[in-house]
Design a protein around this motif. Sequence first.
Motif, PDB file in Angstrom:
ATOM      1  N   ILE A   1      10.437 -51.872  94.339  1.00 37.67           N
ATOM      2  CA  ILE A   1       9.209 -52.119  95.417  1.00 37.67           C
ATOM      3  C   ILE A   1       8.941 -53.691  95.110  1.00 37.67           C
ATOM      4  O   ILE A   1       8.890 -54.280  96.001  1.00 37.67           O
ATOM      5  CB  ILE A   1       8.167 -51.100  95.328  1.00 37.67           C
TER       6      ILE A   1
ATOM      7  N   PHE B   1      10.472 -49.945 101.387  1.00 36.72           N
ATOM      8  CA  PHE B   1       9.578 -49.339 100.490  1.00 36.72           C
ATOM      9  C   PHE B   1       9.572 -47.713 100.435  1.00 36.72           C
ATOM     10  O   PHE B   1       9.685 -47.081  99.188  1.00 36.72           O
ATOM     11  CB  PHE B   1       8.102 -49.628 100.677  1.00 36.72           C
TER      12      PHE B   1
ATOM     13  N   ASN C   1      11.535 -55.962  96.430  1.00 35.60           N
ATOM     14  CA  ASN C   1      11.799 -56.131  97.848  1.00 35.60           C
ATOM     15  C   ASN C   1      10.730 -56.944  98.369  1.00 35.60           C
ATOM     16  O   ASN C   1      10.997 -57.641  99.347  1.00 35.60           O
ATOM     17  CB  ASN C   1      11.491 -54.541  98.155  1.00 35.60           C
ATOM     18  N   PHE C   2       9.358 -56.844  97.889  1.00 34.18           N
ATOM     19  CA  PHE C   2       8.378 -57.675  98.517  1.00 34.18           C
ATOM     20  C   PHE C   2       8.406 -59.241  98.071  1.00 34.18           C
ATOM     21  O   PHE C   2       7.917 -60.063  98.773  1.00 34.18           O
ATOM     22  CB  PHE C   2       6.998 -57.249  98.139  1.00 34.18           C
TER      23      PHE C   2
ATOM     24  N   LYS D   1      10.296 -54.556 105.311  1.00 32.39           N
ATOM     25  CA  LYS D   1      10.039 -54.242 104.039  1.00 32.39           C
ATOM     26  C   LYS D   1       9.406 -52.967 103.724  1.00 32.39           C
ATOM     27  O   LYS D   1       9.389 -52.257 102.505  1.00 32.39           O
ATOM     28  CB  LYS D   1       8.752 -55.442 103.246  1.00 32.39           C
ATOM     29  N   ILE D   2       8.684 -52.366 104.594  1.00 34.55           N
ATOM     30  CA  ILE D   2       7.777 -51.173 104.635  1.00 34.55           C
ATOM     31  C   ILE D   2       8.900 -49.905 104.633  1.00 34.55           C
ATOM     32  O   ILE D   2       8.744 -49.279 103.715  1.00 34.55           O
ATOM     33  CB  ILE D   2       6.937 -50.950 105.800  1.00 34.55           C
TER      34      ILE D   2
ATOM     35  N   SER E   1      12.951 -46.811  98.752  1.00 33.17           N
ATOM     36  CA  SER E   1      12.671 -46.886  97.447  1.00 33.17           C
ATOM     37  C   SER E   1      12.187 -45.641  96.810  1.00 33.17           C
ATOM     38  O   SER E   1      12.797 -45.438  95.445  1.00 33.17           O
ATOM     39  CB  SER E   1      11.927 -48.236  96.980  1.00 33.17           C
ATOM     40  N   CYS E   2      11.561 -45.033  97.490  1.00 33.72           N
ATOM     41  CA  CYS E   2      10.878 -43.807  96.862  1.00 33.72           C
ATOM     42  C   CYS E   2      11.624 -42.593  96.868  1.00 33.72           C
ATOM     43  O   CYS E   2      11.323 -41.528  96.099  1.00 33.72           O
ATOM     44  CB  CYS E   2       9.779 -43.399  97.799  1.00 33.72           C
TER      45      CYS E   2
END
Length: 409
Positions: free
Chosen positions: A106, A124, A109-110, A120-121, A127-128
């Motif tokens: 995360i 995110f 990514n940011f 990006k959201i 990524s989870c």
Amino acid sequence: MYILRKINILEKVSPGSSRSLFWEIINSALIFLASILINRSLGAQDRGLFTLVILIPTTMFTIAGCQWDRTLKSLIIRKKISGKEAWRRSLYYTIFLSPIFIPLTIISNFIYTNLNVEVKILIFIYSCIFPIYLMAGFLYAIYLSTGSIDGQYRMRTSMQISYVLLVFISSYFKLISVHFLILIYIVLQIIYFISGWIQKEKLLYGSELLEKPSLIPLMKGFLPNTIETLSLNLDIWLLSYFGSLITLGHYVAMNSLMQPINLISNALINGSTARLNWSESLVVRRYLLRTTYLMFFLLFFSIIMIFIINPYVLESLLGKSFVSAWWMIPWITGVVITKATATQFQTAIQLSGLENAYLTMQSLEPVSRLLIVGFLGWQFSELGIFLGLILSSLLKILGCLLIHIKLTN
């Protein structure tokens, strides 16, 4: 009859590969169809953007696995652990690694500034699903190394069928975009894991140990795996740096046309992993020699196909935005064939039990690839990158062959 003769040749190279070839043909056809739909819908620029979007999470996920998927294959083949024990350790490692690498993915990514907030959201969210991604990969590797060819291919085929259906539906309703494809990828990873999980009770067998799994395999594999993973995506990183998103989109689309080559390479590896006697050095070298002959045949066949795939064929397959990529096809053919051959040689080093040599090769080879490809890319842009990838793969083949001859004589 011609097809049957070719399947028999493949079976002589690697026992069990003809069965793998059947599954590979199905999966490659599905991937090819989905790729055509995506490339035509997105166009070259958005195809390049989507490649960059998923590059960070998939790279971090692969690094996080600490190549346990490869290590467990070697352990199972050498009868060190059972399939059940490999899965027990895989669950433990997933629980251990998730709190570490989900935040790192995360954050990475940011930090990356070339993407807007909305994308990006979505990354995110992607990524989870790290634990699901990791466990699915471990299950696939276990099925492969225990000889459950149908089990591992059911996982891939379930995902690929879902991929085609989701892409076709979204294309029909004109929903395909970079954002929507990320959501599709999330769904696909969940389907991939579920299709492996439901087979677990039937396909996993053997005894389980009681002690807590050691972290030493992860620690030994982390650095070489990190170096190799970063270098495997070197073509994407360098093309995005020296070229444009359109160039990157062209490259990814042309790679999708090389599915038949990857199909045969995957069939050889998957068919031989659990069936070939890797402790017999002469058997391994005979396998590698036959593999090399087969790859030369594919190169000859590909040269003929290059004259068939002209710009008009590209336009009908992928759309107008990809016509100017025709010049890449001969070079990408060379890249794919030499890379596939190098993968065969590297896999032979690992499965032969030469672990220290494998880890050393895995650490040094990416550094040489970075230097070669980076220098040639800096000098000659896209063409230099292609030349560098071909040259580095040839050096990798030579290095693996010399290591195997020296350590098994």
